[in-house]
Scaffold this motif. Sequence first.
Motif, PDB file in Angstrom:
ATOM      1  N   LEU A  15      -5.471 -33.996 -36.710  1.00 52.77           N
ATOM      2  CA  LEU A  15      -6.187 -35.272 -36.805  1.00 52.77           C
ATOM      3  C   LEU A  15      -5.935 -35.798 -38.210  1.00 52.77           C
ATOM      4  CD1 LEU A  15      -9.400 -34.352 -34.787  1.00 52.77           C
ATOM      5  CD2 LEU A  15      -7.429 -35.676 -34.021  1.00 52.77           C
ATOM      6  N   THR A  16      -6.979 -35.860 -39.056  1.00 48.19           N
ATOM      7  CA  THR A  16      -6.725 -36.275 -40.443  1.00 48.19           C
ATOM      8  C   THR A  16      -6.158 -35.126 -41.263  1.00 48.19           C
ATOM      9  OG1 THR A  16      -9.024 -35.779 -41.003  1.00 48.19           O
ATOM     10  CG2 THR A  16      -8.506 -38.051 -40.362  1.00 48.19           C
ATOM     11  N   ALA A  17      -6.303 -33.913 -40.775  1.00 48.33           N
ATOM     12  CA  ALA A  17      -5.680 -32.761 -41.418  1.00 48.33           C
ATOM     13  C   ALA A  17      -4.470 -32.345 -40.597  1.00 48.33           C
ATOM     14  CB  ALA A  17      -6.677 -31.607 -41.527  1.00 48.33           C
ATOM     15  N   VAL A  18      -3.380 -32.006 -41.264  1.00 46.41           N
ATOM     16  CA  VAL A  18      -2.117 -31.719 -40.597  1.00 46.41           C
ATOM     17  C   VAL A  18      -1.709 -30.283 -40.883  1.00 46.41           C
ATOM     18  CG1 VAL A  18       0.322 -32.351 -40.420  1.00 46.41           C
ATOM     19  CG2 VAL A  18      -1.407 -34.127 -40.783  1.00 46.41           C
ATOM     20  N   HIS A  19      -1.388 -29.528 -39.800  1.00 45.30           N
ATOM     21  CA  HIS A  19      -0.947 -28.141 -39.970  1.00 45.30           C
ATOM     22  C   HIS A  19       0.375 -28.116 -40.737  1.00 45.30           C
ATOM     23  CE1 HIS A  19       0.729 -24.179 -38.893  1.00 45.30           C
ATOM     24  NE2 HIS A  19      -0.544 -23.819 -38.768  1.00 45.30           N
ATOM     25  N   GLY A  20       0.449 -27.244 -41.700  1.00 39.57           N
ATOM     26  CA  GLY A  20       1.648 -27.122 -42.530  1.00 39.57           C
ATOM     27  C   GLY A  20       1.613 -27.989 -43.761  1.00 39.57           C
ATOM     28  N   VAL A  21       0.684 -28.960 -43.780  1.00 44.36           N
ATOM     29  CA  VAL A  21       0.518 -29.836 -44.943  1.00 44.36           C
ATOM     30  C   VAL A  21      -0.831 -29.571 -45.601  1.00 44.36           C
ATOM     31  CG1 VAL A  21       0.366 -32.218 -45.767  1.00 44.36           C
ATOM     32  CG2 VAL A  21       2.008 -31.610 -43.972  1.00 44.36           C
ATOM     33  N   ASP A  22      -1.882 -29.574 -44.774  1.00 42.52           N
ATOM     34  CA  ASP A  22      -3.229 -29.370 -45.304  1.00 42.52           C
ATOM     35  C   ASP A  22      -3.777 -27.970 -45.038  1.00 42.52           C
ATOM     36  OD1 ASP A  22      -3.607 -32.149 -46.169  1.00 42.52           O
ATOM     37  OD2 ASP A  22      -3.519 -32.603 -44.022  1.00 42.52           O
ATOM     38  N   PHE A  23      -3.257 -27.288 -44.038  1.00 44.19           N
ATOM     39  CA  PHE A  23      -3.777 -25.955 -43.703  1.00 44.19           C
ATOM     40  C   PHE A  23      -2.744 -25.206 -42.874  1.00 44.19           C
ATOM     41  CE2 PHE A  23      -4.685 -28.636 -40.141  1.00 44.19           C
ATOM     42  CZ  PHE A  23      -4.551 -27.825 -39.036  1.00 44.19           C
ATOM     43  N   LEU A  24      -2.976 -23.897 -42.741  1.00 45.07           N
ATOM     44  CA  LEU A  24      -2.157 -23.022 -41.894  1.00 45.07           C
ATOM     45  C   LEU A  24      -3.083 -22.173 -41.031  1.00 45.07           C
ATOM     46  CD1 LEU A  24       0.364 -21.785 -44.609  1.00 45.07           C
ATOM     47  CD2 LEU A  24       0.892 -23.361 -42.741  1.00 45.07           C
ATOM     48  N   VAL A  25      -2.605 -21.773 -39.831  1.00 48.51           N
ATOM     49  CA  VAL A  25      -3.390 -20.937 -38.922  1.00 48.51           C
ATOM     50  C   VAL A  25      -2.568 -19.706 -38.549  1.00 48.51           C
ATOM     51  CG1 VAL A  25      -4.485 -20.783 -36.643  1.00 48.51           C
ATOM     52  CG2 VAL A  25      -4.671 -22.890 -37.966  1.00 48.51           C
ATOM     53  N   SER A  26      -3.215 -18.524 -38.607  1.00 44.22           N
ATOM     54  CA  SER A  26      -2.567 -17.289 -38.155  1.00 44.22           C
ATOM     55  C   SER A  26      -3.554 -16.508 -37.297  1.00 44.22           C
ATOM     56  CB  SER A  26      -2.093 -16.437 -39.328  1.00 44.22           C
ATOM     57  OG  SER A  26      -3.198 -15.866 -40.009  1.00 44.22           O
ATOM     58  N   LEU A  27      -3.039 -15.577 -36.493  1.00 43.12           N
ATOM     59  CA  LEU A  27      -3.852 -14.780 -35.575  1.00 43.12           C
ATOM     60  C   LEU A  27      -4.163 -13.424 -36.193  1.00 43.12           C
ATOM     61  CD1 LEU A  27      -5.131 -14.145 -32.820  1.00 43.12           C
ATOM     62  CD2 LEU A  27      -2.856 -13.494 -32.011  1.00 43.12           C
ATOM     63  N   GLY A  69      -5.123 -12.383 -38.933  1.00 43.51           N
ATOM     64  CA  GLY A  69      -4.614 -12.079 -40.267  1.00 43.51           C
ATOM     65  C   GLY A  69      -3.225 -11.487 -40.261  1.00 43.51           C
ATOM     66  N   SER A  70      -2.404 -11.865 -39.265  1.00 42.88           N
ATOM     67  CA  SER A  70      -1.067 -11.275 -39.136  1.00 42.88           C
ATOM     68  C   SER A  70      -0.125 -11.718 -40.238  1.00 42.88           C
ATOM     69  CB  SER A  70      -0.469 -11.666 -37.775  1.00 42.88           C
ATOM     70  OG  SER A  70      -0.296 -13.069 -37.694  1.00 42.88           O
ATOM     71  N   GLY A  71      -0.452 -12.828 -40.910  1.00 46.48           N
ATOM     72  CA  GLY A  71       0.441 -13.355 -41.925  1.00 46.48           C
ATOM     73  C   GLY A  71       1.509 -14.263 -41.365  1.00 46.48           C
ATOM     74  N   VAL A  72       1.556 -14.394 -40.009  1.00 48.22           N
ATOM     75  CA  VAL A  72       2.501 -15.306 -39.359  1.00 48.22           C
ATOM     76  C   VAL A  72       1.741 -16.565 -38.999  1.00 48.22           C
ATOM     77  CG1 VAL A  72       4.034 -15.649 -37.400  1.00 48.22           C
ATOM     78  CG2 VAL A  72       3.838 -13.380 -38.448  1.00 48.22           C
ATOM     79  N   PHE A  73       2.117 -17.678 -39.583  1.00 48.82           N
ATOM     80  CA  PHE A  73       1.394 -18.935 -39.402  1.00 48.82           C
ATOM     81  C   PHE A  73       2.146 -19.831 -38.418  1.00 48.82           C
ATOM     82  CE2 PHE A  73       0.226 -17.265 -43.531  1.00 48.82           C
ATOM     83  CZ  PHE A  73      -1.159 -17.367 -43.499  1.00 48.82           C
ATOM     84  N   ALA A  74       1.414 -20.375 -37.447  1.00 47.65           N
ATOM     85  CA  ALA A  74       2.025 -21.253 -36.441  1.00 47.65           C
ATOM     86  C   ALA A  74       0.941 -22.140 -35.847  1.00 47.65           C
ATOM     87  CB  ALA A  74       2.697 -20.430 -35.351  1.00 47.65           C
ATOM     88  N   VAL A 119      -9.463 -13.238 -33.709  1.00 49.48           N
ATOM     89  CA  VAL A 119      -9.797 -14.048 -34.883  1.00 49.48           C
ATOM     90  C   VAL A 119      -8.620 -14.932 -35.276  1.00 49.48           C
ATOM     91  CG1 VAL A 119     -10.545 -14.003 -37.294  1.00 49.48           C
ATOM     92  CG2 VAL A 119     -11.367 -12.245 -35.690  1.00 49.48           C
ATOM     93  N   LEU A 120      -8.899 -16.228 -35.424  1.00 47.47           N
ATOM     94  CA  LEU A 120      -7.923 -17.154 -35.993  1.00 47.47           C
ATOM     95  C   LEU A 120      -8.284 -17.375 -37.459  1.00 47.47           C
ATOM     96  CD1 LEU A 120      -7.712 -19.814 -33.141  1.00 47.47           C
ATOM     97  CD2 LEU A 120      -6.112 -17.958 -33.619  1.00 47.47           C
ATOM     98  N   LEU A 121      -7.330 -17.140 -38.334  1.00 42.76           N
ATOM     99  CA  LEU A 121      -7.528 -17.315 -39.769  1.00 42.76           C
ATOM    100  C   LEU A 121      -6.967 -18.670 -40.184  1.00 42.76           C
ATOM    101  CD1 LEU A 121      -7.018 -14.718 -42.549  1.00 42.76           C
ATOM    102  CD2 LEU A 121      -5.954 -16.961 -42.763  1.00 42.76           C
ATOM    103  N   ILE A 122      -7.814 -19.504 -40.768  1.00 40.26           N
ATOM    104  CA  ILE A 122      -7.405 -20.839 -41.221  1.00 40.26           C
ATOM    105  C   ILE A 122      -7.336 -20.822 -42.744  1.00 40.26           C
ATOM    106  CG2 ILE A 122      -7.983 -23.284 -41.232  1.00 40.26           C
ATOM    107  CD1 ILE A 122      -9.614 -22.698 -38.650  1.00 40.26           C
TER     108      ILE A 122
END
Length: 384
Positions: free
Chosen positions: A317-329, A331-336, A352-355
Amino acid sequence: WLWLDASTASDLVTSGPSGGLHGTPTFVDAWHSRVGDISLLPEGPLSDGMRPVFTADGVVHFDGVDDVLVATHRRPASPNVTTIVALRPDTSLAANGRCPAGGPAILNTWGERVCEPGWPLSDNDLSSPMSPRGFGIHIDADGLLQAAVGSRTGLYASSHVGQEAHNLHVVTMEQTSSFVRLWIDGVMNLDYFDSLASLDGLAGVVNMTLGARGTHGTGQAHILQQDHFSGDVAEVLVFDRLLSEGERVRAERSLLARWLAHASPPADGGRFRVVTPGTVLVPTPLIVQEAQEVLVEVERSGGSDGYANLVFRVRDLTAVHGVDFLVSLNGSGVFAPEGHLVWDHGDVANKVLLIRPIHDHMWKPAATTFEIELSVFDGEHMVH
């Protein structure tokens, strides 16, 4: 080597359609394997008394008296065999003190007069004039499974089947010359090791029988059947090799998913919801400091039958993945921006989803939003 599936009507040859005149039963004249050119046929003439019945709920019922199906071919000469059967034994309380075959009823552990369900599957000839070979599965009056390999009997599972009158069970037997293993509904119940490697599970002198155990008649050259099975058979898989653990688990899960619909109560894959405060319906603003991460938890409750696979997707929305935040499952360290949340059978642990915010060091307070969508990708049973 063999795959019998009662859910595939084209594999069954039947006569006497159910629901006809005077409720005529549907007799099974042949059950064709879905692999190879093997069929299982009644022994001798197609008399009604010796044929199992295809029931209204889609399984093959053996009466425990003389119903039997015999394979047209013997097993390959392999000492390693994996057998998976979906079955429902019937210990049928014998109030009159006698079992269907005319023998006396047995008192089980609870003092009830019952009949032994017998041998659902076997090509073991314990009465062979030569040394017995082959394997078999027997169920006693208490619902205890016993494996037989060659002349070795008394290999009992650690738990019962058939205590729940409406439940089908998936039984797996794995054998080599050195060990026998039994699983019931995916749980190991027997792990027997023979240090002398003397278990002879090679195909014996009788063809495989479904609903009884083949044996030599006294003074007769031909094969007879005895210890007939009382109960239902829904699916049979016989491999002339050992399966890997992954193959075995997938096959067991497939049968459980297909046949637990016959269970009472029906299987329940559970209900899934986000449980992190402030993330459901009306989000609560989160004040994020540098290096702070936000955890969003997904809960499974109300049931844990079978595996479940949910997909999460991030909607910018107003926040964009890869620009404003990252999400991983977890705490795997893999963000997608999307991925899978997977629960195994019986698993109720939260996923758990880590933001992780991406800071631009501008330090100007601002409200930014995004959404995480959850949807069902796959599951063995109904999920919500």
